[in-house]
Design a protein around this motif. Structure first.
Motif, short mmCIF file in Angstrom:
data_model
loop_
_atom_site.label_atom_id
_atom_site.label_comp_id
_atom_site.label_asym_id
_atom_site.label_seq_id
_atom_site.Cartn_x
_atom_site.Cartn_y
_atom_site.Cartn_z
N LYS A 86 32.20 74.10 15.31
CA LYS A 86 30.96 74.63 15.90
C LYS A 86 30.66 76.02 15.36
O LYS A 86 29.50 76.38 15.13
CB LYS A 86 31.08 74.66 17.42
CG LYS A 86 31.10 73.28 18.03
CD LYS A 86 31.30 73.33 19.52
CE LYS A 86 31.40 71.92 20.07
NZ LYS A 86 31.60 71.86 21.50
N ASP A 109 29.04 75.68 12.06
CA ASP A 109 27.64 75.31 12.22
C ASP A 109 26.78 76.54 12.47
O ASP A 109 25.71 76.69 11.88
CB ASP A 109 27.46 74.33 13.39
CG ASP A 109 27.91 72.92 13.05
OD1 ASP A 109 28.01 72.57 11.86
OD2 ASP A 109 28.17 72.16 14.01
N LYS A 110 27.26 77.42 13.35
CA LYS A 110 26.48 78.61 13.73
C LYS A 110 26.47 79.68 12.64
O LYS A 110 25.46 80.35 12.44
CB LYS A 110 27.01 79.20 15.03
CG LYS A 110 26.68 78.36 16.22
CD LYS A 110 27.17 78.99 17.50
CE LYS A 110 26.84 78.09 18.68
NZ LYS A 110 27.37 78.57 19.93
N ASP A 142 33.38 66.82 18.09
CA ASP A 142 32.60 67.54 19.11
C ASP A 142 33.42 68.60 19.83
O ASP A 142 32.88 69.61 20.28
CB ASP A 142 32.02 66.56 20.14
CG ASP A 142 30.97 65.65 19.51
OD1 ASP A 142 30.35 66.04 18.51
OD2 ASP A 142 30.80 64.53 20.03
N TYR A 157 34.02 66.80 11.22
CA TYR A 157 34.06 67.59 12.44
C TYR A 157 34.35 66.68 13.63
O TYR A 157 34.33 65.45 13.52
CB TYR A 157 32.73 68.32 12.64
CG TYR A 157 31.63 67.39 13.10
CD1 TYR A 157 31.33 67.25 14.45
CD2 TYR A 157 30.91 66.62 12.18
CE1 TYR A 157 30.33 66.38 14.87
CE2 TYR A 157 29.93 65.74 12.59
CZ TYR A 157 29.65 65.62 13.93
OH TYR A 157 28.68 64.74 14.35
#
Length: 157
Positions: free
Chosen positions: A58, A61-62, A52, A50
């Motif tokens: 992201k 991740d969620k 940032d 990944y």
């Protein structure tokens, strides 16, 4: 039942409910931890590369990595590794040292490990990048897309 017993009972039920409802997390390892773990007990490997700035990373991740079924499968059947592709760290793995040769030369420098494990012949390196490996640390499959929870469950099974 007296008030004291009622309050104690309520306290224990509430405490148990809070502890039980807390979402488990994926046991993410570093590459150093992975090498040690593979030496002790060979197991399939799941690597999530990944950055940032990656919106789909992201989103995974969620959605995918917070799904209880995904968490349970990854923690039970895989060594899961999560690595920032822009890491500046030197990483020793398999007796070799890997580092980010592109750091200071490119806007989004990619570390040697993701370039080695998650590159495609005709296309540039892209994120998200997921690599699934067997117990012998051989690549089984690579994915270069957002993978929703239902699909990632199929990947892991």
């Amino acid at each position: 039942m007296g008030l004291r017993n009622f309050l104690l009972c309520t306290y224990f039920i509430t405490s148990f409910s809070i502890a039980y409802s807390q979402v488990q997390e994926i046991n993410w390892l570093s590459f150093a931890q992975l090498e040690d773990s593979l030496t002790v007990k060979p197991k399939k490997v799941f690597i999530d590369f990944y950055a940032d700035w990656c919106a789909y990373c992201k989103k995974m991740d969620k959605a995918a990595y917070s799904d209880p079924k995904v968490i349970a499968l990854l923690n039970a059947d895989y060594y899961a590794v999560k690595m920032n592709t822009e890491s500046r760290d030197s990483i020793v793995f398999g007796g070799d040292i890997f580092y980010n040769k592109e750091f200071g030369q490119k806007r989004n420098p990619v570390h040697q490990i993701p370039l080695l494990l998650a590159s495609r012949d005709e296309r540039p390196f892209t994120l998200p990048a997921i690599v699934v490996m067997n117990e012998k640390f051989q690549v089984i499959k690579r994915y270069f897309e957002y993978i929703p929870p239902k699909k990632i469950l199929k990947v892991l099974e």
